[in-house]
Structure formats: C-alpha cells, structure tokens
Write an enzyme that holds these catalytic residues in place. Structure first.
Site, mmCIF file in Angstrom:
data_model
loop_
_atom_site.group_PDB
_atom_site.id
_atom_site.type_symbol
_atom_site.label_atom_id
_atom_site.label_comp_id
_atom_site.label_asym_id
_atom_site.label_seq_id
_atom_site.Cartn_x
_atom_site.Cartn_y
_atom_site.Cartn_z
ATOM 1 N N LEU A 177 0.903 -1.194 -0.055
ATOM 2 C CA LEU A 177 0.092 -0.176 0.195
ATOM 3 C C LEU A 177 0.844 1.242 0.041
ATOM 4 O O LEU A 177 1.986 1.385 0.498
ATOM 5 C CB LEU A 177 -0.934 -0.195 1.278
ATOM 6 C CG LEU A 177 -1.921 -1.447 1.282
ATOM 7 C CD1 LEU A 177 -2.743 -1.224 2.623
ATOM 8 C CD2 LEU A 177 -2.662 -1.373 0.010
ATOM 9 N N HIS A 204 -3.245 4.376 -2.794
ATOM 10 C CA HIS A 204 -4.401 3.228 -1.858
ATOM 11 C C HIS A 204 -5.231 4.183 -0.875
ATOM 12 O O HIS A 204 -6.167 3.990 -0.654
ATOM 13 C CB HIS A 204 -3.792 2.004 -1.354
ATOM 14 C CG HIS A 204 -2.958 1.235 -2.427
ATOM 15 N ND1 HIS A 204 -1.741 1.019 -2.526
ATOM 16 C CD2 HIS A 204 -3.769 0.412 -3.445
ATOM 17 C CE1 HIS A 204 -1.493 0.242 -3.383
ATOM 18 N NE2 HIS A 204 -2.597 -0.181 -4.126
ATOM 19 N N LYS A 211 -5.638 5.870 -11.823
ATOM 20 C CA LYS A 211 -4.247 5.542 -12.375
ATOM 21 C C LYS A 211 -4.408 4.386 -13.304
ATOM 22 O O LYS A 211 -3.925 4.215 -14.281
ATOM 23 C CB LYS A 211 -3.506 5.017 -10.994
ATOM 24 C CG LYS A 211 -2.390 4.164 -11.390
ATOM 25 C CD LYS A 211 -1.238 4.991 -11.740
ATOM 26 C CE LYS A 211 -0.049 4.025 -11.870
ATOM 27 N NZ LYS A 211 0.236 2.927 -11.486
ATOM 28 N N GLN A 242 -8.924 -0.141 -16.375
ATOM 29 C CA GLN A 242 -9.447 -1.096 -15.465
ATOM 30 C C GLN A 242 -10.942 -0.489 -14.951
ATOM 31 O O GLN A 242 -11.952 -1.139 -14.800
ATOM 32 C CB GLN A 242 -8.731 -1.262 -14.111
ATOM 33 C CG GLN A 242 -9.034 -1.848 -12.902
ATOM 34 C CD GLN A 242 -8.160 -2.345 -12.095
ATOM 35 O OE1 GLN A 242 -7.249 -3.257 -12.209
ATOM 36 N NE2 GLN A 242 -8.003 -1.365 -10.910
HETATM 37 P P1 PAJ Z 1 -3.534 -2.317 -6.896
HETATM 38 O O1 PAJ Z 1 -2.689 -2.235 -8.041
HETATM 39 O O2 PAJ Z 1 -3.257 -2.587 -5.509
HETATM 40 O O3 PAJ Z 1 -4.567 -0.920 -6.709
HETATM 41 C C1 PAJ Z 1 -5.658 -1.125 -6.126
HETATM 42 C C2 PAJ Z 1 -6.447 0.481 -6.366
HETATM 43 O O4 PAJ Z 1 -5.591 1.603 -5.944
HETATM 44 C C3 PAJ Z 1 -7.016 0.432 -7.852
HETATM 45 O O5 PAJ Z 1 -8.295 0.809 -7.878
HETATM 46 C C4 PAJ Z 1 -5.906 1.456 -8.456
HETATM 47 O O6 PAJ Z 1 -6.380 2.207 -9.474
HETATM 48 C C5 PAJ Z 1 -5.375 2.357 -7.240
HETATM 49 N N1 PAJ Z 1 -4.146 3.105 -7.265
HETATM 50 C C6 PAJ Z 1 -3.214 2.666 -7.462
HETATM 51 N N2 PAJ Z 1 -2.092 3.611 -7.740
HETATM 52 C C7 PAJ Z 1 -2.796 4.820 -7.614
HETATM 53 C C8 PAJ Z 1 -2.621 6.145 -7.601
HETATM 54 N N3 PAJ Z 1 -1.313 6.576 -7.754
HETATM 55 N N4 PAJ Z 1 -3.551 6.972 -7.489
HETATM 56 C C9 PAJ Z 1 -4.792 6.707 -7.393
HETATM 57 N N5 PAJ Z 1 -5.164 5.524 -7.340
HETATM 58 C C10 PAJ Z 1 -4.276 4.461 -7.484
HETATM 59 O O7 PAJ Z 1 -5.743 -2.551 -9.112
HETATM 60 C C11 PAJ Z 1 -5.582 -3.367 -8.495
HETATM 61 O O8 PAJ Z 1 -4.737 -3.575 -7.338
HETATM 62 C C12 PAJ Z 1 -6.138 -4.782 -8.793
HETATM 63 O O9 PAJ Z 1 -6.135 -4.890 -10.303
HETATM 64 C C13 PAJ Z 1 -7.553 -5.063 -8.097
HETATM 65 C C14 PAJ Z 1 -8.429 -4.109 -8.659
HETATM 66 C C15 PAJ Z 1 -7.405 -5.137 -6.477
HETATM 67 C C16 PAJ Z 1 -7.942 -6.516 -8.524
HETATM 68 O O10 PAJ Z 1 -7.090 -7.557 -8.232
#
Ligand code: PAJ
Length: 284
Positions: free
Chosen positions: A33, A37, A149, A153
């Site tokens: 995280l 996140h 980001k 998705q």
């Molecule tokens: P993950 O890459 O851990 O990201 C979880 C969530 O955090 C996603 O919705 C992603 O778009 C958001 N997120 C990541 N980096 C970000 C940033 N810099 N600014 C804003 N939001 C950000 O995406 C996934 O996990 C997986 O594909 C999941 C949806 C959990 C399915 O397994």
C-alpha cells in the site's frame, strides 16, 4: 480493526453491519500500500459508514511471464497503514480461499479489453473482472473505490457493473503522484534511482498533451505523436504504447471534441509503468 482470512467470517461481519443500516465502502487492493491506496480509503471513509479493504495478490490477472511471485508483499506495514486511516476491516484471503482446486468460472467484459493494456496483457482483464466480481459478491459493498491511475480497469469494471446489474456504485479517485510527478505505484520500488528519474518523462509527456489541448490543438494524432516523441527522448524508456481513445467509451478518436484519454505504458529496465491523462477541448 478486524482482520479476516475466511470468506465466511467477512460475510458475517457484513451481514451484521447491513442489519444496522450501515453503508459499506470497499477498496480492493493487492497490498504494498502507498498514498494512492490510502487516498481511496480516505475517500471511502468520507462517503461510507464501514470501510473494508481487501489485500489479495490475485494470481489470475498476472500473465505467465509477469511478476506474480516477485510482487511486493508488505503485510505488516499494510495493516498499520489501514489502521492509520481508520479502516474497519481487512480481508486477506489466501489463494486457496479465493480459488479452490476445482474452481473454473470466469467473468469477461467484451469490447474494451483488446486495447491498451489488454493488448500486451491478453489475460489480465478477465483476471481482474473475475476477482473483483468474487470480491463484490463476498463484501456486497454499496460503493467501491478505484483509482484513475488504472483508467482502463475502471472503465472495464464500470461496464461490468452495468452489464451484470451489480447493485453498487463505482467511485473513481484521481491519480495520486509523488511530489516530482511520478504516479504512485507498488511497482515503483523495483526502479533503480536512475530509472526512477527517467520515469518522470511519462508525466512530462502527458503534461505536453494537456498544454497542447489547452492551446487549442484538436488533432489527436498530432497530440499523441508529441507525447510519443517526448518519451522517445528518454533513452531508458522502452515504450509499450502511447494511445488515445474517447473516455470513457475507449473508442478510436481523431478530433478532440470530447474527453480523450491519453494513456502510456513503458518499461524502465524490467519494470513496466503506466500513466494517463484525460484531455478536453480548449475552453471547456
Ligand atoms: P492495486 O494495483 O493494488 O490498486 C488498487 C487500487 O488503487 C486500484 O483501484 C488502483 O487504481 C488504485 N491506485 C493505485 N495507484 C494509484 C495512484 N497513484 N493514484 C490513485 N489510485 C491508485 O488495481 C489493483 O490493485 C487490482 O487490479 C485489483 C482491482 C485489486 C484486483 O485485483
């Protein structure tokens, strides 16, 4: 903060909360995280009574030669971060809890998954839509929070929710960046100092698109070429794609007459990073 490893246990927690009329917010993650996140979690806290975060590195969304085994797992730190923003419950199932041996049902969204990341990662989105469906069925949220980001998705998941009449709202949160402009990502930790510096070119290139749009440039091919040219100036960047589509339709586009997503993916060493910006016709 509650921690659940079993589907049945989180279900019981959710049933109780729903019985009390609470609005359930859900933030699915793969852990490692960071501030991106946490921003989703804070937004969920603002909009909901109970916030549930899932931490599950989902094997079905990684291709055979991708980084599933190497994906960072920082469980203790993740828990502390969830606690620090007031998350109510964390769901942390193991692989067998989510995918028992005889498991074999997929959810697949058509029409949006053959472009952008879907082209270079052909099985990625069906892994995402399948696991997110499973998580939605387990947590039964009123609102689920996702980051801009991962623009494709979000669009794919919104279509899935609409097409399958899933009874929840998807809330999209803007991209969170480091002070120097690099979009926060769990994969940034793979970068050497030199690669990290080089990766700033992505944001610079996307800003160029924004400046051109604001100056009145409406030729999307021209804008796209300018972004590509900017990234090509960085020798450490190996471009996967620089593409432009309508947003949120993800249809091909030549004239900037509505919102357009400019999305980029590039490798720095072995680390693949994505970033994007949504541009609009000048004067809007
Ligand atoms: P993950 O890459 O851990 O990201 C979880 C969530 O955090 C996603 O919705 C992603 O778009 C958001 N997120 C990541 N980096 C970000 C940033 N810099 N600014 C804003 N939001 C950000 O995406 C996934 O996990 C997986 O594909 C999941 C949806 C959990 C399915 O397994």
């Amino acid at each position: 903060m509650k921690i659940f490893e079993k589907v049945a246990d989180v279900r019981e927690f959710v049933t109780n909360a729903k019985r009390q009329g609470k609005v359930i917010g859900f933030v699915p993650t793969m852990g490692a995280l960071h501030e991106g996140h946490l921003t989703l979690m804070r937004e969920a806290k603002k909009q909901c009574d109970v916030v549930i975060v899932s931490i599950f590195v989902n094997p079905t969304q990684f291709g055979p030669n991708e980084d599933y085994a190497a994906y960072p797992r920082t469980w203790q730190q993740d828990l502390e971060l969830c606690q620090s923003v007031g998350v109510d419950a964390v769901l942390h199932p193991d692989k067998d809890e989510m995918y028992p041996e005889d498991w074999g049902t997929w959810v697949e969204v058509e029409g949006l998954t053959g472009v952008l990341c879907g082209r270079s990662r052909p099985t990625h989105f069906r892994g995402v839509t399948t696991v997110v469906t499973k998580l939605f069925n387990i947590v039964q949220p009123d609102k689920a929070f996702f980051g801009q980001k991962d623009a494709q998705q979000v669009v794919v998941l919104m279509k899935m929710v609409r097409d399958l009449n899933m009874p929840l709202e998807i809330v999209v949160v803007p991209i969170v960046r480091d002070e120097d402009g690099l979009a926060k990502s769990s994969r940034n930790g793979y970068l050497t100092a030199e690669q990290r510096k080089a990766a700033l070119v992505l944001r610079r290139a996307l800003n160029r698109a924004d400046v051109l749009a604001r100056q009145g440039e409406s030729n999307v091919d021209f804008i796209q070429s300018a972004v590509r040219a900017c990234i090509e100036l960085e020798p450490l960047a190996d471009i996967d794609y620089v593409e432009a589509y309508t947003f949120p339709g993800l249809q091909p586009v030549t004239e900037l007459q509505q919102k357009v997503l400019i999305a980029v993916a590039a490798k720095f060493g072995t680390t693949r990073l994505i970033d994007n910006i949504i541009i609009e016709p000048a004067g809007r």
